[in-house]
Design a protein around this motif. Structure first.
Motif: not given
Ligand SMILES: Cc1cc2nc3c(=O)[nH]c(=O)nc-3n(C[C@H](O)[C@H](O)[C@H](O)COP(=O)(O)O)c2cc1C
Length: 185
Positions: A131-146, A148-158
Motif C-alpha cells: 500500500a501507498k498513501w498518496r494525496t497530490g493535486d487530485a486530492a484537492r481538486d473540486p472536479a475529483v471530489k465531485n 467521488l461524491g464528496f462536497g467541495e468542503d470535504q477534505p480528502i486525506v488520502s
C-alpha cells in the motif's frame, strides 16, 4: 503478525502487480479502518473504493481537470495524468465529513480519518498486501471530489493505492523519536 511488528516492518510500496484483490480482503481493510478512534463517535470517515474501470473514470476526470487548468499541456502529459489511478488495482479514497455541530472540530475529524488510513496501511501489510498513501493535486481538486461524491468542503486525506507487492520496499531506517521528544516531570 503482532501490532508492534506490523508498525515496525510496514513500508510504502508503490509498485504493485495488476492482479485484483478479492472484495472480502478489501472489506477487511475497511473493517480495520473503522476501528480507529474518533471524537464524539461521529465516524467522520468516508471511503470510496475504486477498482476496474472506476480507476479509468477517475483518470479521465483528473486529465480533463488538468487540461482545464493548464490548456497548453500536450496529450502526453494528459495521458500521464490519466494513467495515475492505474498504478494499483485498488484505490481507497478517504474523505472526511465536515462537522455539523460546533463541538465537533474539523481538525479532530481529520485526525480520526488519518488514523483510519493508518489502520488500513497496517492491515494491508499484515495481510501481505502493498500500500501507498498518496494525496497530490487530485486530492484537492473540486472536479475529483465531485466525481467521488464528496462536497467541495470535504477534505480528502488520502488516496491509498493497494495491491499485491511487485517490489521489495526501501526499508531505510527511520529516524528515532529522541530529537522530537521532550520529557517533562
Ligand atoms: C498525508 C500524507 C500524504 C502523502 N502524500 C504523498 C504523495 O502524494 N505522494 C507520495 O509519493 N507520498 C506521499 N506520502 C508519503 C508516503 O505515503 C510515505 O508514507 C512516505 O514516503 C514514507 O514512507 P513509508 O510509508 O515507507 O514510511 C504522503 C503521506 C501522508 C501521511
Amino acid at each position: 503478525m503482532d501490532v508492534l511488528q506490523a508498525i515496525q516492518t510496514r513500508h510504502s510500496i508503490g509498485k504493485v502487480r495488476p492482479d485484483g484483490v478479492p472484495r472480502e480482503v478489501i472489506e477487511k481493510l475497511l473493517d480495520a479502518a473503522v476501528q480507529a478512534p474518533n471524537h464524539y463517535h461521529v465516524r467522520p470517515w468516508r471511503f470510496v473504493v475504486l477498482t476496474g474501470n472506476g480507476r479509468n473514470r477517475l483518470g479521465e476526470v483528473m486529465a480533463q481537470s488538468m487540461k482545464a487548468r493548464f490548456p497548453q499541456l500536450n496529450e502526453e502529459a494528459l495521458d500521464r495524468e490519466r494513467a495515475k489511478p492505474l498504478r494499483a488495482p485498488v484505490l481507497i479514497i478517504v474523505g472526511v465529513d465536515v462537522p455539523s455541530e460546533p463541538k465537533v472540530l474539523e481538525m479532530e475529524n481529520i485526525c480520526a480519518a488519518a488514523a483510519a488510513c493508518e489502520n488500513i496501511l497496517l492491515a494491508a501489510h499484515a495481510l501481505g498486501l502493498a500500500a501507498k498513501w498518496r494525496t497530490g493535486d487530485a486530492a484537492r481538486d473540486p472536479a475529483v471530489k465531485n466525481f467521488l461524491g464528496f462536497g467541495e468542503d470535504q477534505p480528502i486525506v488520502s488516496i491509498l493505492y493497494i495491491g499485491y507487492p511487485d517490489m521489495i520496499p526501501d526499508a531505510a531506517p527511520r529516524p528515532g523519536f529522541e530529537d522530537r521528544t521532550r520529557w517533562m516531570e
